[in-house]
Scaffold this motif. Structure first.
Motif, PDB file in Angstrom:
ATOM      1  N   SER A 183       0.823  -1.203   0.000  1.00 50.88           N
ATOM      2  CA  SER A 183       0.000   0.000   0.000  1.00 50.88           C
ATOM      3  C   SER A 183       0.852   1.246   0.000  1.00 50.88           C
ATOM      4  CB  SER A 183      -0.908  -0.008   1.241  1.00 50.88           C
ATOM      5  OG  SER A 183      -0.124  -0.006   2.410  1.00 50.88           O
ATOM      6  N   ALA A 184       0.370   2.267  -0.702  1.00 53.45           N
ATOM      7  CA  ALA A 184       1.156   3.477  -0.909  1.00 53.45           C
ATOM      8  C   ALA A 184       1.307   4.280   0.359  1.00 53.45           C
ATOM      9  CB  ALA A 184       0.499   4.339  -1.996  1.00 53.45           C
ATOM     10  N   GLY A 185       0.540   4.022   1.393  1.00 57.25           N
ATOM     11  CA  GLY A 185       0.654   4.813   2.597  1.00 57.25           C
ATOM     12  C   GLY A 185       1.304   4.095   3.741  1.00 57.25           C
ATOM     13  N   SER A 186       1.685   2.855   3.607  1.00 56.93           N
ATOM     14  CA  SER A 186       2.262   2.105   4.713  1.00 56.93           C
ATOM     15  C   SER A 186       3.762   2.111   4.638  1.00 56.93           C
ATOM     16  CB  SER A 186       1.738   0.664   4.691  1.00 56.93           C
ATOM     17  OG  SER A 186       2.093   0.045   3.494  1.00 56.93           O
ATOM     18  N   GLN A 187       4.394   2.238   5.797  1.00 56.76           N
ATOM     19  CA  GLN A 187       5.839   2.178   5.855  1.00 56.76           C
ATOM     20  C   GLN A 187       6.229   0.766   6.270  1.00 56.76           C
ATOM     21  OE1 GLN A 187       4.227   4.747   7.835  1.00 56.76           O
ATOM     22  NE2 GLN A 187       4.169   5.895   5.953  1.00 56.76           N
ATOM     23  N   THR A 188       6.858   0.039   5.384  1.00 58.81           N
ATOM     24  CA  THR A 188       7.122  -1.359   5.635  1.00 58.81           C
ATOM     25  C   THR A 188       8.542  -1.719   5.352  1.00 58.81           C
ATOM     26  OG1 THR A 188       6.545  -2.008   3.397  1.00 58.81           O
ATOM     27  CG2 THR A 188       4.744  -1.949   4.998  1.00 58.81           C
ATOM     28  N   ALA A 189       8.971  -2.811   5.960  1.00 58.89           N
ATOM     29  CA  ALA A 189      10.258  -3.421   5.648  1.00 58.89           C
ATOM     30  C   ALA A 189      10.007  -4.896   5.436  1.00 58.89           C
ATOM     31  CB  ALA A 189      11.237  -3.213   6.798  1.00 58.89           C
ATOM     32  N   ALA A 190      10.599  -5.455   4.420  1.00 59.04           N
ATOM     33  CA  ALA A 190      10.364  -6.852   4.094  1.00 59.04           C
ATOM     34  C   ALA A 190      11.012  -7.743   5.138  1.00 59.04           C
ATOM     35  CB  ALA A 190      10.899  -7.154   2.709  1.00 59.04           C
ATOM     36  N   GLY A 191      10.302  -8.762   5.551  1.00 61.22           N
ATOM     37  CA  GLY A 191      10.841  -9.708   6.503  1.00 61.22           C
ATOM     38  C   GLY A 191      10.505 -11.116   6.097  1.00 61.22           C
ATOM     39  N   PRO A 192      10.994 -12.128   6.818  1.00 59.98           N
ATOM     40  CA  PRO A 192      10.727 -13.510   6.438  1.00 59.98           C
ATOM     41  C   PRO A 192       9.261 -13.881   6.542  1.00 59.98           C
ATOM     42  CG  PRO A 192      11.830 -13.373   8.576  1.00 59.98           C
ATOM     43  CD  PRO A 192      11.873 -12.011   7.996  1.00 59.98           C
ATOM     44  N   ASP A 193       8.519 -13.150   7.396  1.00 57.73           N
ATOM     45  CA  ASP A 193       7.103 -13.443   7.566  1.00 57.73           C
ATOM     46  C   ASP A 193       6.212 -12.405   6.896  1.00 57.73           C
ATOM     47  OD1 ASP A 193       7.719 -15.669   9.176  1.00 57.73           O
ATOM     48  OD2 ASP A 193       8.009 -14.368  10.907  1.00 57.73           O
ATOM     49  N   GLY A 194       6.763 -11.650   5.978  1.00 57.01           N
ATOM     50  CA  GLY A 194       5.982 -10.630   5.295  1.00 57.01           C
ATOM     51  C   GLY A 194       6.409  -9.240   5.724  1.00 57.01           C
ATOM     52  N   PRO A 195       5.686  -8.203   5.282  1.00 60.94           N
ATOM     53  CA  PRO A 195       6.043  -6.828   5.601  1.00 60.94           C
ATOM     54  C   PRO A 195       5.971  -6.557   7.095  1.00 60.94           C
ATOM     55  CG  PRO A 195       4.410  -6.934   3.836  1.00 60.94           C
ATOM     56  CD  PRO A 195       4.516  -8.293   4.421  1.00 60.94           C
ATOM     57  N   ARG A 196       6.941  -5.796   7.594  1.00 60.06           N
ATOM     58  CA  ARG A 196       6.939  -5.375   8.984  1.00 60.06           C
ATOM     59  C   ARG A 196       6.791  -3.866   9.051  1.00 60.06           C
ATOM     60  NH1 ARG A 196      11.752  -8.325   9.067  1.00 60.06           N
ATOM     61  NH2 ARG A 196      12.886  -6.390   9.488  1.00 60.06           N
ATOM     62  N   PRO A 197       6.070  -3.331  10.055  1.00 62.44           N
ATOM     63  CA  PRO A 197       5.925  -1.881  10.161  1.00 62.44           C
ATOM     64  C   PRO A 197       7.256  -1.222  10.480  1.00 62.44           C
ATOM     65  CG  PRO A 197       5.005  -2.993  12.089  1.00 62.44           C
ATOM     66  CD  PRO A 197       5.339  -4.064  11.103  1.00 62.44           C
ATOM     67  N   SER A 198       7.463  -0.024   9.938  1.00 63.61           N
ATOM     68  CA  SER A 198       8.676   0.740  10.171  1.00 63.61           C
ATOM     69  C   SER A 198       8.321   2.008  10.936  1.00 63.61           C
ATOM     70  CB  SER A 198       9.357   1.094   8.844  1.00 63.61           C
ATOM     71  OG  SER A 198      10.397   2.021   9.047  1.00 63.61           O
ATOM     72  N   ARG A 199       9.186   2.383  11.884  1.00 61.95           N
ATOM     73  CA  ARG A 199       8.915   3.554  12.712  1.00 61.95           C
ATOM     74  C   ARG A 199       9.309   4.858  12.029  1.00 61.95           C
ATOM     75  NH1 ARG A 199      10.810   0.014  16.838  1.00 61.95           N
ATOM     76  NH2 ARG A 199      12.937   0.783  16.556  1.00 61.95           N
ATOM     77  N   ARG A 200      10.045   4.782  10.915  1.00 62.51           N
ATOM     78  CA  ARG A 200      10.571   6.014  10.319  1.00 62.51           C
ATOM     79  C   ARG A 200       9.454   6.972   9.921  1.00 62.51           C
ATOM     80  NH1 ARG A 200      13.825   5.748   4.802  1.00 62.51           N
ATOM     81  NH2 ARG A 200      15.197   4.416   6.038  1.00 62.51           N
ATOM     82  N   GLY A 201       8.451   6.465   9.212  1.00 61.53           N
ATOM     83  CA  GLY A 201       7.373   7.330   8.754  1.00 61.53           C
ATOM     84  C   GLY A 201       6.634   7.969   9.911  1.00 61.53           C
ATOM     85  N   ALA A 202       6.344   7.206  10.965  1.00 61.68           N
ATOM     86  CA  ALA A 202       5.632   7.754  12.114  1.00 61.68           C
ATOM     87  C   ALA A 202       6.446   8.840  12.798  1.00 61.68           C
ATOM     88  CB  ALA A 202       5.305   6.634  13.104  1.00 61.68           C
ATOM     89  N   VAL A 203       7.761   8.630  12.932  1.00 55.02           N
ATOM     90  CA  VAL A 203       8.628   9.623  13.569  1.00 55.02           C
ATOM     91  C   VAL A 203       8.684  10.905  12.739  1.00 55.02           C
ATOM     92  CG1 VAL A 203      11.015  10.136  14.219  1.00 55.02           C
ATOM     93  CG2 VAL A 203      10.009   7.923  14.807  1.00 55.02           C
TER      94      VAL A 203
END
Length: 433
Positions: free
Chosen positions: A12-32
């Protein structure tokens, strides 16, 4: 080995994610970053701002219904908008802390609120027409949108397209020359994609056929386009000024829709290139994610070996996608000469002024999705148009910073709000059968 379904989409264009072994993980950068911008906005737009009113003109002279001007108390309006930004930032922080992805709508809504707060502050004591601001945004954003679409098509197939700048430049050149010689802008509109296709063809030959490094070839082709057009400008156009006096595309007002207040003049009072932009974005969105062709393009960009295994011609798919992207970028080049004004604009050296790289950034910010890239490109077009308008009405911001506005918006958007992004897995990697 199965391929992704034809209806699967990018993250999704609005989610900040990082790829992981179990799928996308949330990233704190965008929230900060969202939290920091909200705090800085309150400091500058509310606490340190001078009191006054901001007037937005929401009607044009052609409107059937003349709406009154919108007059807002600057500090209070900015405070309300920034509280909305703070709420969205807090929601993003809470989602990240809970291990959830931020919904896709958060970043676009946050960006709109933040831009409106800045607009209320910077126009304090003056009047600004929303119709002119938004209509100019579409006009200046058109080449960026076409360039971003070219990048989406090419990189979805696995070829990094750094050569968007050269494709825009050669499209602008051929569009201007063809329109001048034929005496009509519509002939130039047909010639401009040929210039982009030429650069796209060279990019495809070297990267797909001969497996040369895609980044290096893209940079070299940009330099080649700058050198070629500068040489032709100095030797051919300088001696034949009639070859560089194109007529512009006229404004086309769509009956009934043009009469809608605010929205009508902005969306339905544009030239043919802007309407083509609507068509290209809609067509690519449908074709990439709802057609067999789109499935094949995305498959060779994600896992070319698996695509080859099931019979998809990887090299041919990539080659055609890169050339198609070049044609789309060539249309964007025509925006500089044929779509800039109704009178047209003569071609000049390096008139694209780095817009190809901004289009590349818009594609990344939009996460390789046509709609996301559209929003990002219009954001940068808005920054360019706002810089022009503020330089006319007067503003406390130094003129040097106004000139930097589009590029600062690019840096903040990609480095801050975009978060961690993942492009097509095989982009930039040559494939040998």
């Amino acid at each position: 080995m199965s391929l992704p379904s034809a209806t699967s989409t990018a993250p999704s264009a609005g989610s900040q994610t990082a790829a992981g072994p179990d799928g996308p993980r949330p990233s704190r950068r965008g929230a900060v970053v969202m939290s920091a911008f909200a705090v800085v906005g309150v400091l500058f737009f509310v606490v340190l701002a001078e009191g006054g009113t901001t007037t937005f003109v929401v009607a044009s002279a052609q409107d059937v219904v003349q709406l009154p001007d919108l007059v807002l108390p600057s500090r209070w309006a900015a405070l309300v908008l920034l509280l909305g930004c703070a709420g969205l930032a807090a929601f993003s922080v809470a989602s990240t802390a809970a291990g959830r992805l931020t919904p896709r709508w958060v970043v676009p809504v946050y960006g709109v609120l933040l831009v409106l707060a800045f607009l209320v502050w910077v126009v304090t004591g003056s009047r600004i027409s929303l119709v002119s601001l938004l209509g100019g945004t579409l006009l200046l954003g058109a080449p960026l949108v076409f360039g971003a679409m070219a990048g989406v098509v090419s990189e979805r197939s696995g070829v990094v397209n750094i050569a968007i700048e050269g494709q825009l430049l050669l499209g602008a050149f051929l569009g201007a020359v063809a329109a001048s010689l034929a005496g009509t802008a519509y002939v130039g509109l047909l010639a401009a994609p040929v210039g982009g296709m030429f650069i796209g063809f060279l990019l495809a030959v070297f990267t797909v056929r001969y497996l040369v490094n895609q980044i290096i070839v893209g940079v070299v082709l940009n330099v080649f386009a700058i050198g070629l057009t500068s040489f032709l400008f100095s030797t051919v156009l300088a001696d034949n000024p009639g070859w560089n006096s194109p007529t512009g595309l006229p404004q086309i007002q769509v009956p009934l829709l043009y009469s809608i207040p605010v929205v009508g003049p902005v969306l339905f009072g544009q030239n043919l290139l802007v309407y083509l932009m609507y068509v290209v974005v809609a067509a690519l969105t449908v074709m990439l994610f709802r057609s067999r062709w789109g499935l094949r393009v995305r498959a060779v960009g994600e896992h070319p070996k698996a695509a080859d295994t099931v019979g998809i011609p990887v090299q041919r798919t990539r080659f055609r996608s890169v050339v198609l992207g070049g044609a789309i970028a060539g249309l964007g080049g025509a925006s500089f000469t044929l779509g800039a004004s109704a009178a047209g604009l003569a071609f000049n050296r390096e008139m694209t002024a780095g817009n190809g790289y901004i289009a590349l950034a818009a594609m990344i910010f939009g996460r390789w999705h046509p709609l996301g890239a559209l929003g990002a490109a219009l954001l940068f077009g808005f920054a360019s148009n706002l810089q022009n308008i503020l330089s006319v009405i007067g503003t406390p911001i130094p003129s040097q910073f106004l000139l930097m506005a589009p590029y600062l918006a690019t840096i903040f958007a990609v480095a801050g709000l975009a978060g961690r992004v993942r492009g097509p897995a095989a982009a930039g990697t040559p494939y040998e059968k």
